[in-house]
Scaffold this motif. Structure first.
Motif, PDB file in Angstrom:
ATOM      1  N   ASN A 109       0.818  -1.210   0.000  1.00 37.97           N
ATOM      2  CA  ASN A 109       0.000   0.000   0.000  1.00 37.97           C
ATOM      3  C   ASN A 109       0.854   1.263   0.000  1.00 37.97           C
ATOM      4  N   TYR A 110       2.005   1.207   0.626  1.00 37.36           N
ATOM      5  CA  TYR A 110       2.933   2.334   0.574  1.00 37.36           C
ATOM      6  C   TYR A 110       3.378   2.573  -0.871  1.00 37.36           C
ATOM      7  N   MET A 111       3.673   1.492  -1.571  1.00 38.32           N
ATOM      8  CA  MET A 111       4.063   1.620  -2.978  1.00 38.32           C
ATOM      9  C   MET A 111       2.931   2.200  -3.817  1.00 38.32           C
ATOM     10  N   ILE A 112       1.711   1.747  -3.578  1.00 41.39           N
ATOM     11  CA  ILE A 112       0.548   2.250  -4.314  1.00 41.39           C
ATOM     12  C   ILE A 112       0.368   3.747  -4.070  1.00 41.39           C
ATOM     13  N   ASN A 113       0.519   4.154  -2.813  1.00 38.08           N
ATOM     14  CA  ASN A 113       0.275   5.547  -2.434  1.00 38.08           C
ATOM     15  C   ASN A 113       1.455   6.482  -2.703  1.00 38.08           C
ATOM     16  N   ASN A 114       2.620   5.928  -3.008  1.00 37.11           N
ATOM     17  CA  ASN A 114       3.825   6.728  -3.251  1.00 37.11           C
ATOM     18  C   ASN A 114       4.560   6.264  -4.506  1.00 37.11           C
ATOM     19  N   PRO A 115       3.879   6.231  -5.629  1.00 34.88           N
ATOM     20  CA  PRO A 115       4.497   5.687  -6.842  1.00 34.88           C
ATOM     21  C   PRO A 115       5.764   6.426  -7.279  1.00 34.88           C
ATOM     22  N   GLY A 116       5.822   7.718  -7.025  1.00 38.34           N
ATOM     23  CA  GLY A 116       6.993   8.498  -7.429  1.00 38.34           C
ATOM     24  C   GLY A 116       8.278   8.037  -6.780  1.00 38.34           C
ATOM     25  N   LYS A 117       8.180   7.441  -5.610  1.00 37.33           N
ATOM     26  CA  LYS A 117       9.366   6.950  -4.911  1.00 37.33           C
ATOM     27  C   LYS A 117       9.898   5.654  -5.529  1.00 37.33           C
ATOM     28  N   PHE A 118       9.148   5.116  -6.483  1.00 37.83           N
ATOM     29  CA  PHE A 118       9.549   3.867  -7.132  1.00 37.83           C
ATOM     30  C   PHE A 118       9.783   4.036  -8.626  1.00 37.83           C
ATOM     31  N   GLY A 119       9.997   5.293  -9.024  1.00 38.10           N
ATOM     32  CA  GLY A 119      10.348   5.573 -10.405  1.00 38.10           C
ATOM     33  C   GLY A 119       9.185   5.789 -11.348  1.00 38.10           C
ATOM     34  N   VAL A 120       7.961   5.851 -10.787  1.00 35.57           N
ATOM     35  CA  VAL A 120       6.793   6.095 -11.638  1.00 35.57           C
ATOM     36  C   VAL A 120       6.731   7.588 -11.933  1.00 35.57           C
ATOM     37  N   LYS A 121       6.541   7.918 -13.198  1.00 34.70           N
ATOM     38  CA  LYS A 121       6.509   9.339 -13.600  1.00 34.70           C
ATOM     39  C   LYS A 121       5.101   9.820 -13.812  1.00 34.70           C
TER      40      LYS A 121
END
Length: 121
Positions: A109-121
């Protein structure tokens, strides 16, 4: 960075392997039902995280694969509940695996809510 380095992937993979080892002791009559289902859903959590990471250039695909992962994680918890109720695992084992499952869910859920921290533009 590789998907292998993601904390959510590492923890989900570790949990899946623990479930695999524990499920070896399930009765043979559960081989094509509970044993198969819990192994498949727990493995799918990690697989969907890796797919999401590889699709991070497409924000909607990233989110979609992570929600699939979260759903598989919830399914895994349900199978753990069945294993407990069927007395294939004890309460302590269930509580430990359930806590790990919850932690994986929070990471997803952290990844879903913070996509920018995982390289999503």
């Amino acid at each position: 960075m590789s998907f292998i380095d993601l904390l959510a992937f590492k923890k989900s993979f570790t949990l899946s392997m623990k479930i695999f080892e524990i499920s070896k002791s399930f009765p043979k009559e559960e081989r094509y039902s509970l044993t198969d289902q819990i192994r498949r859903s727990s493995r799918s959590v990690s697989a969907n995280i890796s797919e999401a990471y590889r699709k991070r250039q497409y924000p909607k695909h990233f989110s979609s694969k992570l929600t699939d992962s979260d759903a598989e994680n919830s399914e895994t918890l349900t199978w753990l509940m069945f294993a407990l109720e069927c007395k294939y695992i004890d309460k302590g084992t269930f509580e430990n695996l359930s806590a790990e499952n919850s932690e994986v869910g929070k990471l997803i859920n952290y990844m879903i809510n913070n996509p920018g921290k995982f390289g999503v533009k």
